[in-house]
Design a protein around this motif. Structure first.
Motif, PDB file in Angstrom:
ATOM      1  N   GLU A 294       0.540  -0.779   0.098  1.00 61.55           N
ATOM      2  CA  GLU A 294      -0.534   0.177  -0.139  1.00 61.55           C
ATOM      3  C   GLU A 294       0.659   1.338  -0.022  1.00 61.55           C
ATOM      4  N   ARG A 295       2.036   1.239   0.712  1.00 62.31           N
ATOM      5  CA  ARG A 295       3.398   2.950   0.716  1.00 62.31           C
ATOM      6  C   ARG A 295       3.569   2.482  -0.475  1.00 62.31           C
ATOM      7  N   VAL A 296       4.314   1.705  -0.841  1.00 59.51           N
ATOM      8  CA  VAL A 296       4.888   2.250  -2.266  1.00 59.51           C
ATOM      9  C   VAL A 296       4.170   2.222  -2.976  1.00 59.51           C
ATOM     10  N   LYS A 297       2.967   1.700  -3.361  1.00 52.87           N
ATOM     11  CA  LYS A 297       1.617   2.270  -4.421  1.00 52.87           C
ATOM     12  C   LYS A 297       1.365   3.780  -4.052  1.00 52.87           C
ATOM     13  N   GLN A 298       1.939   4.073  -2.957  1.00 52.67           N
ATOM     14  CA  GLN A 298       1.604   6.015  -2.760  1.00 52.67           C
ATOM     15  C   GLN A 298       3.220   6.321  -2.839  1.00 52.67           C
ATOM     16  N   ARG A 299       4.173   5.717  -2.713  1.00 50.23           N
ATOM     17  CA  ARG A 299       5.011   6.583  -2.700  1.00 50.23           C
ATOM     18  C   ARG A 299       5.705   6.524  -4.482  1.00 50.23           C
ATOM     19  N   THR A 300       5.334   6.861  -5.851  1.00 45.94           N
ATOM     20  CA  THR A 300       6.219   5.939  -6.933  1.00 45.94           C
ATOM     21  C   THR A 300       6.310   7.302  -7.189  1.00 45.94           C
ATOM     22  N   LYS A 301       6.289   9.116  -6.328  1.00 46.92           N
ATOM     23  CA  LYS A 301       7.298  10.239  -6.692  1.00 46.92           C
ATOM     24  C   LYS A 301       8.142  10.415  -5.863  1.00 46.92           C
ATOM     25  N   GLY A 302       9.009  10.965  -6.219  1.00 45.52           N
ATOM     26  CA  GLY A 302       9.660  11.836  -4.837  1.00 45.52           C
ATOM     27  C   GLY A 302      10.686  10.659  -5.035  1.00 45.52           C
ATOM     28  N   GLU A 303      11.561  11.895  -4.401  1.00 48.51           N
ATOM     29  CA  GLU A 303      12.691  10.476  -3.697  1.00 48.51           C
ATOM     30  C   GLU A 303      12.233  10.204  -2.703  1.00 48.51           C
ATOM     31  N   SER A 304      13.265   9.446  -2.634  1.00 44.16           N
ATOM     32  CA  SER A 304      12.599   8.363  -0.828  1.00 44.16           C
ATOM     33  C   SER A 304      13.886   6.579  -1.115  1.00 44.16           C
ATOM     34  N   ILE A 305      14.454   6.571  -0.235  1.00 46.47           N
ATOM     35  CA  ILE A 305      15.294   5.260   0.184  1.00 46.47           C
ATOM     36  C   ILE A 305      14.226   4.418   0.756  1.00 46.47           C
ATOM     37  N   PHE A 306      13.548   3.287   0.750  1.00 44.92           N
ATOM     38  CA  PHE A 306      13.514   2.394   1.416  1.00 44.92           C
ATOM     39  C   PHE A 306      14.185   1.717   1.909  1.00 44.92           C
ATOM     40  N   THR A 307      13.483   1.551   3.765  1.00 44.96           N
ATOM     41  CA  THR A 307      13.836   0.502   4.383  1.00 44.96           C
ATOM     42  C   THR A 307      13.898  -0.677   4.169  1.00 44.96           C
ATOM     43  N   LEU A 308      14.805  -2.331   4.145  1.00 45.98           N
ATOM     44  CA  LEU A 308      14.316  -3.169   4.295  1.00 45.98           C
ATOM     45  C   LEU A 308      14.285  -4.277   5.165  1.00 45.98           C
ATOM     46  N   GLY A 309      13.505  -5.665   5.605  1.00 42.34           N
ATOM     47  CA  GLY A 309      13.831  -5.585   6.470  1.00 42.34           C
ATOM     48  C   GLY A 309      12.686  -5.853   7.572  1.00 42.34           C
ATOM     49  N   MET A 310      13.301  -6.336   8.533  1.00 44.57           N
ATOM     50  CA  MET A 310      11.642  -6.556   9.576  1.00 44.57           C
ATOM     51  C   MET A 310      12.050  -6.129  10.885  1.00 44.57           C
ATOM     52  N   ARG A 311      11.580  -5.599  11.573  1.00 40.41           N
ATOM     53  CA  ARG A 311      11.237  -5.460  13.286  1.00 40.41           C
ATOM     54  C   ARG A 311      10.092  -5.487  13.648  1.00 40.41           C
ATOM     55  N   PHE A 357      19.439  -1.381   4.374  1.00 42.98           N
ATOM     56  CA  PHE A 357      19.167  -1.852   5.713  1.00 42.98           C
ATOM     57  C   PHE A 357      20.330  -1.719   6.804  1.00 42.98           C
ATOM     58  N   CYS A 358      19.625  -1.554   8.164  1.00 38.19           N
ATOM     59  CA  CYS A 358      20.527  -1.271   9.349  1.00 38.19           C
ATOM     60  C   CYS A 358      19.700  -2.258   9.794  1.00 38.19           C
ATOM     61  N   PRO A 359      20.865  -2.899  10.114  1.00 39.10           N
ATOM     62  CA  PRO A 359      21.405  -3.959  11.853  1.00 39.10           C
ATOM     63  C   PRO A 359      21.397  -3.683  12.765  1.00 39.10           C
ATOM     64  N   TYR A 360      20.445  -2.915  13.557  1.00 41.26           N
ATOM     65  CA  TYR A 360      20.315  -2.534  14.544  1.00 41.26           C
ATOM     66  C   TYR A 360      20.081  -3.267  15.732  1.00 41.26           C
ATOM     67  N   LYS A 361      20.848  -2.863  16.939  1.00 43.72           N
ATOM     68  CA  LYS A 361      20.438  -3.853  18.005  1.00 43.72           C
ATOM     69  C   LYS A 361      20.661  -5.271  17.620  1.00 43.72           C
ATOM     70  N   GLU A 362      19.593  -6.573  18.387  1.00 51.90           N
ATOM     71  CA  GLU A 362      19.874  -8.026  17.537  1.00 51.90           C
ATOM     72  C   GLU A 362      19.508  -7.955  16.421  1.00 51.90           C
ATOM     73  N   VAL A 380      23.460  -0.108   6.397  1.00 53.95           N
ATOM     74  CA  VAL A 380      23.672   1.659   7.483  1.00 53.95           C
ATOM     75  C   VAL A 380      24.518   0.571   8.848  1.00 53.95           C
ATOM     76  N   TRP A 381      25.402   0.769   8.974  1.00 55.63           N
ATOM     77  CA  TRP A 381      25.713   0.758  10.000  1.00 55.63           C
ATOM     78  C   TRP A 381      25.283   1.222  11.413  1.00 55.63           C
ATOM     79  N   PRO A 382      25.234   0.401  12.323  1.00 53.99           N
ATOM     80  CA  PRO A 382      24.409   1.796  13.608  1.00 53.99           C
ATOM     81  C   PRO A 382      25.573   1.759  14.648  1.00 53.99           C
ATOM     82  N   ASP A 383      25.548   3.197  15.370  1.00 57.47           N
ATOM     83  CA  ASP A 383      26.559   2.704  17.225  1.00 57.47           C
ATOM     84  C   ASP A 383      25.619   2.559  18.285  1.00 57.47           C
ATOM     85  N   ASP A 384      26.447   1.902  19.323  1.00 59.15           N
ATOM     86  CA  ASP A 384      25.921   1.742  20.645  1.00 59.15           C
ATOM     87  C   ASP A 384      24.416   2.105  20.610  1.00 59.15           C
TER      88      ASP A 384
END
Length: 845
Positions: A294-311, A357-362, A380-384
Motif C-alpha cells: 500500500e505504501r509503495v503504491k503511494q510513494r511512486t513519485k519523489g525521492e525515497s530510500i526504502f528500509t528493508l527487513g523487519m523488526r 538495511f540497518c542491522p540495529y541492536k539484536e 547502514v551500520w549502527p552505533d551502540d
C-alpha cells in the motif's frame, strides 16, 4: 559602531575552492547598496526547491539590511541574482552556453554548485547548481556569507544589521559532498517537538504537520542535508497520513526514508491497525505484504530510500522466528518479497531504487552470522546508542554496489540511561568515530538521531558538516568547529570565549553526562559514586566557574543575540551545573555532611525548573512554549531509562563517612629532559595520554592528539584509522618510592575496527617484555558495557612482573587500530579503593 559594508571574499570554506577574479573598481557586486537591492531571478521551469531557496535568500537579505528583495521569473534591469540549475534554467543555460560562467567543474556532479559574479550583460551574482539541491545549497552558502546563521529561525540566531552588502568579485565552487545521503532522524519527540508543534506552532493540525516540516526541511537545506526519517512515536500522526507532508518534502527536494524499525516507509506504531501478533511474517505474510505494498503504491513519485527487513512494531525484535537460523531465513525471504514490490510499482531497475538495511541492536549479530543482504542495498551500520560505531565495513562489504553508511545517535531514549536533554557531545568525539567509519568505507548514507532538534543544534550541524567534509577534516577540526559555530551565531569577536565555554562544558559532561550522574542503573538500589569528596567539590567548583563565565559572556553580547545565547550557551551550561549540584549535593549529604548540602541540592532543582520555564515561556516572545522538558524526560514516563527521581533521592539520604584526598607537590624535573615527563605523587603516577614524550609514525600514520576528545580532553588515537603496522607512543616518568607497581589504562569504549571480539594494547617499561592487555565484552546487553558508556571509559590493568626502582623510566605503548587512549596511571600502592560498584579502578582526574 556597526560596519556599513560587508565584503564577501572567495575563501576556502566547507569544500569551497576559491577561483579569484579581478576585483571590480566599484568594490564588488552590490547585493544591497544605496538603499536598493538586487533583484532575484529564477526560471519557473526549475525545481520547486530553487524557488524555495530564492525566497529564503530574499528573506535573509531583508533580515540583514531591512531591504525588501523581489523574486521573479523575468530578468529586470540593474543588478540581479540569477539562481538556477543546469538543464532546468534557461538563464543558467544561456550564461553557460555564452561562456559568461564556467560550469565544467559541476556538470554531472552530485549536489555541486558554482557561485560567481559577472559584469556583462549586466552586473549579476550567479548561483548555478548541477542539480536542484546543489543550487539550493549554493543559495544558502550566500546566506551564510552575508551573516545569516542556519539557526536564524530554529535558535533565533539573529544576524547583525548592515545598511550595505557588497560581494567581492570572484567565483566559488561548492564541490560534491563526501557522503551522498546525509540526514536526520526525528525521534523521541514526545517531550518537545510534538507538543510544541501541536500546541504552539501548528495547532490547526494538532500535530507535526506540513508547516512544521517546512521549517525542518529549510533547516536541513541550510545545513546541506538531504534525507529525513520522520518522527514516529505513538504521539505523532504518521508522516504519510498527514495531508501535505509528502508534498512538502518533495517541494524542498528532501529524500524520504524511515528508521530501522519501519520497513517500506511504514510507521508501524501509528499505521498498523491489526492485532500486534499479526505483524508476523511467518504466520501472516499476505497481510504484512499487502500493508507494505500500500505504501509503495503511494510513494511512486519523489525521492525515497526504502528500509528493508523487519523488526517488531516499535524498537523491538522481530516476531515469529524462534532462533537465529530461522530469523536469518525469514529476513532473506522478506528482502526478496519487498524488492518484488519495489520493482513492480516503481517501474525501474532495483539498482536504481534507493534501498537500505540497518542491522540495529539484536539484528547485527544475525548479519554477522551470515545474513545475506542484496548487493545493491546500502548497509547502514549502527552505533551502540552512545556514539560508538559497532561495525566497520570489511573489504568484501566495500565491494558491494550498495555501499555502506552509519546510523548515529546524538540523542537517545533507552537502556541503560537515556540522554535527551541538551548538547554535551564533544565534536572531537563525533569526528573520531565518524572519521573512522568513513576511512573504512561507510560513505553512502549518514543519518543522525537528533531527538527533537531543540537542544541538539550544535551536534546536528557538526554531524552534517562532517558528512559533507569527512575527507578533509582532521584531528583539530572538532575544536575548530566550536569556534566556527560560535562565530557564525555570535560574531567572530566572541568566538574564542564562547568556544572555550562549550569545550569546558563538553569535557565535564564526557566524564559523566548531566543525565548520567548516578552510579547505579535505573530502578536499582542507590550506589555511591566512585569520586572522593575532593573530586566532587572540584567538579562542582569547575561547574560554578563555568556557569559564572557563561553568564558574563552572555551578558556582554548585543541584545539581538540574547535569545540565541540563552538557548545555545546559558541554558545547557546553567542546567548542567545545577544538575551536578543537585546530585552531588545529595551525594555529599549521604556521606554525613551538614544539611546545607541538601538545601543546595533543592535550590538547584528549583533552578532547573525555572530555567526550563524561561526557555519555554520567556524566550523569543514565547515562541518555544512546550519545546523543552527538564532533564529531557517526563518525571513519570519511561522510568526504566531514567535516573532516580529527585524526591526519591531525598528520601534515601543516609550518613556516610567523609573521605579526603590530599595533594602533594610534584618533584622537580631533571635538567635537560626534553618533552613532557610525569612524577610520582603519593604512590601514583598519573598521565594524560595526549601529553606523550615522543611518538614514532609508520608509513605516514601514527598516534595523534585529538583536542577535546576523552575525559582528559587530550586523548590520542591512530590517524588515519586504517594505519598499518604498530606506531609507538612513549611516556617518560619518575619514581620516588619504588616497589611493586600496576599499570592502568583508561581507553574510550570504542568497538574493534575488525569487528572482532576484543581490543588489545601492548605496554613495555624500559624495554622489558611487552605485556598485552585485552578489552572484551562489547555486547550492549552486558552490564560491563552499560557502565562503560555511562562513564565513557574502559579500564585495562596489568601488574608488572618486577618492581620499579626509584628513578627515571620509559613507558612505550602500541595498540590496535580504533583504540582511543585517554589516561594512564601507574600505581605503586597509592590508589585508594573504589566504592562498591563497577569493577573500574577510580582514576584521579
Amino acid at each position: 559602531m556597526k560596519p556599513a559594508v560587508l565584503i564577501l571574499f572567495p575563501v576556502l570554506l566547507a569544500r569551497l575552492a576559491a577561483a579569484p577574479l579581478d576585483i571590480a573598481p566599484d568594490g564588488g557586486f552590490p547585493l544591497v547598496a544605496g538603499g536598493s537591492a538586487a533583484k532575484i531571478v529564477t526560471d519557473g521551469a526549475d525545481h520547486a526547491v530553487v524557488s524555495v531557496a530564492a525566497n529564503c535568500l530574499a528573506d535573509d537579505v531583508a533580515r540583514v539590511t531591512g531591504s525588501k528583495v523581489s523574486v521573479s521569473h523575468s530578468a529586470p534591469d540593474g543588478p540581479q541574482v540569477i539562481i538556477g540549475t543546469l538543464g532546468r534554467s534557461k538563464f543558467i543555460d544561456h550564461l553557460a552556453a555564452s561562456g559568461a560562467i564556467e560550469t565544467r567543474n559541476i556538470r554531472g556532479k552530485w549536489e555541486s554548485c558554482v557561485i560567481t559574479t559577472i559584469t556583462e550583460p549586466r552586473p549579476a551574482l550567479v548561483i548555478a547548481g548541477s542539480d536542484p539541491r546543489g543550487t539550493a545549497y549554493g543559495v544558502f552558502e550566500v546566506s551564510r556569507k552575508i551573516g545569516v546563521s542556519p539557526w536564524v529561525w530554529w535558535a533565533d540566531a539573529a544576524p547583525e544589521n548592515r545598511e550595505t552588502l557588497r560581494l567581492e568579485s570572484g567565483a566559488l565552487l561548492l564541490d560534491s559532498p563526501a557522503v551522498k545521503y546525509r540526514g536526520i532522524f526525528l525521534n523521541d519527540e514526545d517531550w518537545g517537538l510534538q507538543p510544541w508543534a501541536a500546541k504552539t506552532f501548528e495547532p490547526e493540525v494538532g500535530n507535526i504537520g506540513p508547516k512544521t516540516y517546512a521549517k525542518i526541511f529549510e533547516l536541513m537545506l541550510r545545513l546541506r542535508a538531504n534525507t529525513i526519517w520522520p518522527a514516529m512515536h505513538e504521539c505523532t500522526t504518521a508522516f504519510h497520513q498527514v495531508p501535505g507532508n509528502n508534498e512538502t518534502a518533495d517541494r524542498y527536494a528532501i529524500v524520504l526514508g524511515s528508521s530501522h524499525a519501519e520497513p517500506m516507509l511504514r510507521n508501524n506504531v501509528g499505521e498498523w491497525k491489526k492485532p500486534k501478533d499479526h505483524y508476523n511474517y511467518l504466520r501472516h505474510p499476505d497481510i504484512v505484504r499487502d500493508y507494505w505494498e500500500e505504501r509503495v503504491k503511494q510513494r511512486t513519485k519523489g525521492e525515497s530510500i526504502f528500509t528493508l527487513g523487519m523488526r517488531g512494531i516499535h524498537d523491538s525484535a522481530i516476531v515469529g522466528p524462534k532462533n537465529q537460523k530461522e530469523r536469518i531465513a525469514t529476513l532473506e525471504t522478506i528482502f526478496a518479497d519487498q524488492r518484488k514490490l519495489l520493482a513492480k510499482h516503481l517501474g525501474k531497475p532495483l539498482a536504481e531504487i534507493g534501498q537500505m538495511f540497518c542491522p540495529y541492536k539484536e539484528v547485527l549479530p544475525d548479519y554477522q552470522a551470515g545474513l545475506k543482504v542484496p548487493d545493491d542495498v546500502t548497509l547502514v551500520w549502527p552505533d551502540d546508542n552512545f556514539g560508538y560505531v559497532r561495525h566497520f565495513p570489511t573489504d568484501a562489504e566495500n565491494k558491494r554496489s550498495g555501499g555502506s553508511g552509519v546510523y548515529y545517535h546524538l540523542s537517545y531514549l533507552g537502556s541503560p540511561m537515556s540522554w535527551m536533554w541538551f548538547d554535551s557531545l564533544p565534536p572531537a568525539f563525533v569526528w573520531s568515530e565518524m572519521r573512522r567509519a568513513y576511512d573504512y568505507g561507510a560513505r553512502s548514507i549518514w543519518i543522525a538521531n537528533v531527538g527533537d532538534i531543540k537542544g541538539n543544534e550544535m551536534s546536528t550541524e557538526w554531524f552534517l558538516d562532517l558528512a559533507w567534509n569527512a575527507d578533509e577534516y582532521g584531528p583539530e577540526s572538532g575544536m575548530e568547529f566550536l569556534k566556527r559555530f560560535a562565530a557564525t551565531n555570535f560574531g567572530a569577536e566572541n568566538a574564542e570565549d564562547i568556544a572555550d565555554l562549550w569545550a569546558r562544558h563538553q569535557q565535564l559532561a564526557f566524564a559523566r553526562k548531566p543525565e548520567h550522574l548516578q552510579w547505579n542503573l535505573p530502578l536499582t538500589p542507590y550506589q555511591p559514586s566512585e569520586m572522593t569528596d575532593r573530586e566532587i567539590l572540584d567538579r562542582l567548583e569547575a561547574y560554578r566557574l563555568l556557569k559564572h563565565d557563561a553568564a558574563e559572556v552572555c551578558q556582554a553580547l548585543p541584545e539581538h543575540s540574547k535569545d540565541a545565547a540563552f538557548q545555545l550557551i546559558a541554558y545547557p551550561i546553567a542546567c548542567a551545573a545545577a544538575a551536578n549540584l543537585r546530585y552531588f549535593g545529595l551525594e555529599l549529604a549521604r556521606r554525613g555532611h551538614d544539611a546545607e548540602q541538601v538545601e543546595a541540592a533543592k535550590s538547584a532543582d528549583r533552578e532547573i525548573a525555572e530555567l526550563t520555564r524561561r526557555y519555554n515561556e520567556g524566550t523569543a516572545g514565547g515562541k518555544w512554549k512546550h519545546i523543552m522538558t527538564s532533564g529531557g524526560l517526563s518525571p513519570k514516563d519511561w522510568l526504566r531509562f531514567q535516573p532516580t527521581r529527585f524526591d526519591q533521592q531525598l528520601k534515601e539520604i543516609a550518613a556516610a563517612d567523609a573521605k579526603k584526598m590530599e595533594e602533594t607537590k610534584p618533584a622537580s624535573p631533571p635538567a635537560g629532559l626534553k618533552g613532557p615527563a610525569f612524577y610520582e605523587r603519593d604512590g601514583v603516577i598519573s598521565m594524560n595520554a595526549g601529553n606523550f614524550t615522543r611518538k614514532t609514525d609508520h608509513l605516514g600514520g601514527g598516534w595523534r592528539r585529538v583536542p577535546g576528545l576523552g575525559r582528559t580532553g587530550s586523548a590520542i588515537t591512530l590517524v588515519p584509522s586504517t594505519t598499518q603496522g604498530a606506531p609507538e607512543v612513549s611516556y617518560r616518568f619518575h619514581v620516588s618510592t619504588g616497589g611493586p607497581a600496576t599499570l592502568h589504562f583508561r581507553i574510550l569504549p570504542t568497538h574493534p575496527t575488525d569487528n572482532g571480539g576484543e581490543l588489545s594494547l601492548t605496554a613495555s617499561i624500559d624495554g622489558s617484555p611487552a605485556q598485552v592487555l585485552r578489552a572484551k565484552d562489547f555486547d550492549p546487553k552486558t552490564k560491563e558495557w552499560q557502565h562503560r558508556v555511562l562513564s565513557n571509559s574502559l579500564h585495562l590493568e596489568a601488574g608488572l612482573g618486577s618492581e620499579l626502582t626509584p628513578g627515571w623510566h620509559d613507558l612505550r605503548v602500541t595498540a590496535d587500530r580504533g583504540i582511543a587512549l585517554d589516561k594512564i596511571v601507574i600505581d605503586l600502592g597509592g590508589l585508594k579503593p573504589s566504592y562498591d560498584g563497577p569493577a573500574e579502578t577510580r582514576f584521579p582526574e
